[in-house]
Scaffold this motif. Structure first.
Motif, PDB file in Angstrom:
ATOM      1  N   LEU A 142       1.033  -1.354   0.070  1.00 43.48           N
ATOM      2  CA  LEU A 142       0.194   0.061   0.028  1.00 43.48           C
ATOM      3  C   LEU A 142       1.127   1.324   0.086  1.00 43.48           C
ATOM      4  N   MET A 143       0.416   2.193  -0.733  1.00 42.46           N
ATOM      5  CA  MET A 143       1.478   3.404  -1.042  1.00 42.46           C
ATOM      6  C   MET A 143       0.587   4.561  -0.588  1.00 42.46           C
ATOM      7  N   PRO A 144       1.167   5.294   0.494  1.00 38.39           N
ATOM      8  CA  PRO A 144       0.462   6.447   0.968  1.00 38.39           C
ATOM      9  C   PRO A 144       0.946   7.768   0.077  1.00 38.39           C
ATOM     10  N   THR A 145      -0.370   8.314  -0.414  1.00 42.98           N
ATOM     11  CA  THR A 145       0.007   9.325  -1.214  1.00 42.98           C
ATOM     12  C   THR A 145      -0.634  10.687  -0.624  1.00 42.98           C
ATOM     13  N   GLY A 146      -1.034  10.656   0.678  1.00 39.85           N
ATOM     14  CA  GLY A 146      -1.249  12.068   1.337  1.00 39.85           C
ATOM     15  C   GLY A 146      -2.729  11.811   1.706  1.00 39.85           C
ATOM     16  N   PRO A 147      -3.633  12.314   0.849  1.00 42.03           N
ATOM     17  CA  PRO A 147      -5.087  12.215   1.187  1.00 42.03           C
ATOM     18  C   PRO A 147      -5.579  10.612   1.448  1.00 42.03           C
ATOM     19  N   HIS A 148      -4.984   9.824   0.599  1.00 41.85           N
ATOM     20  CA  HIS A 148      -5.523   8.487   0.524  1.00 41.85           C
ATOM     21  C   HIS A 148      -4.455   7.466   0.373  1.00 41.85           C
ATOM     22  N   SER A 149      -4.688   6.276   0.495  1.00 42.76           N
ATOM     23  CA  SER A 149      -3.677   5.141   0.229  1.00 42.76           C
ATOM     24  C   SER A 149      -3.979   4.792  -1.259  1.00 42.76           C
ATOM     25  N   VAL A 150      -3.182   3.920  -1.917  1.00 44.94           N
ATOM     26  CA  VAL A 150      -3.231   3.216  -3.238  1.00 44.94           C
ATOM     27  C   VAL A 150      -2.788   1.844  -2.750  1.00 44.94           C
ATOM     28  N   LEU A 151      -3.814   0.980  -3.366  1.00 44.66           N
ATOM     29  CA  LEU A 151      -3.173  -0.521  -3.364  1.00 44.66           C
ATOM     30  C   LEU A 151      -2.461  -0.708  -4.614  1.00 44.66           C
ATOM     31  N   CYS A 152      -1.277  -1.432  -4.199  1.00 47.72           N
ATOM     32  CA  CYS A 152      -0.555  -1.963  -5.320  1.00 47.72           C
ATOM     33  C   CYS A 152      -0.545  -3.210  -5.626  1.00 47.72           C
ATOM     34  N   LEU A 153      -1.016  -3.739  -6.566  1.00 51.36           N
ATOM     35  CA  LEU A 153      -1.108  -4.918  -6.820  1.00 51.36           C
ATOM     36  C   LEU A 153      -0.142  -5.817  -7.947  1.00 51.36           C
TER      37      LEU A 153
END
Length: 198
Positions: A142-153
């Motif tokens: 999971l990558m934090p991007t500030g306002p939300h996280s991003v799932l890395c698949l």
């Protein structure tokens, strides 16, 4: 062996949550660097497992080998960070010797997550499918991007990828309610509103 540390085995569900930093004061307190912006697991668990540091932090470290357990007498917020006092740690010199040690906590000792919230460690390895039942990949990070996280698949490219068919690839999906329909930890699956060509 430094007083207060006991040789131990790392639990099967151990999660690395931070590391010990420099000593604070003269009574054995240490600064603690948390890997999470919300370090509640560090406050919740009174038993930490310590492992020797790696990389640049490993240089000159000789406090212990292998895994040791430490009892937390006290932990509190200080300035913009955390400080902790481990049981039996006699003084600043002993605290300084632990600088860089990695902190692990058994996952079962994490505080319960709020409704609709998840620990990143619980999402790793989950299958992700879209509303049509197409397998989108497996959560590797999971990558934090500030306002939300991003799932890395991680996924394997299909036949429509031409000469890249069958090769591993990465897909990114924002971990927000607009795109994430359901997280089913028991079934180890996340359902998303996402297409393979996004």
């Amino acid at each position: 062996m430094i007083a207060g540390l006991t040789p131990a085995s790392l639990p099967a569900d151990a999660v690395e949550v931070g590391r010990l930093a420099e000593a604070w004061g003269i009574k054995g307190w240490l600064h603690v660097h948390s890997h999470s912006a919300d370090p509640q697991a560090l406050f919740y668990s009174k038993d930490w497992f310590l492992c020797p540091p790696e990389g640049r932090y490993a240089r000159g470290f000789a406090a212990f080998d292998g895994v040791v357990s430490a009892r937390v007498d006290e932990i509190k917020e200080h300035a913009k960070g955390l400080v902790a006092l481990l049981a039996g740690l006699p003084d600043r010199t002993a605290a300084e010797a632990l600088k860089g040690a990695r902190i692990f906590i058994s996952r079962q000792h994490f505080p319960p997550a709020e409704d609709g919230e998840y620990y990143w460690v619980d999402l790793l390895g989950l299958d992700v499918v879209n509303r049509e039942g197409v397998h989108m990949g497996v959560v590797k990070d999971l990558m934090p991007t500030g306002p939300h996280s991003v799932l890395c698949l991680d996924y394997t490219q299909g036949p429509d990828a031409g000469e890249d068919a069958g090769k591993p690839a990465e897909r990114l999906i924002p971990f927000v309610s607009v795109y994430v329909d359901k997280v089913d930890l028991a079934a180890r699956c996340i359902t998303v509103d996402w297409q393979t060509d996004y």
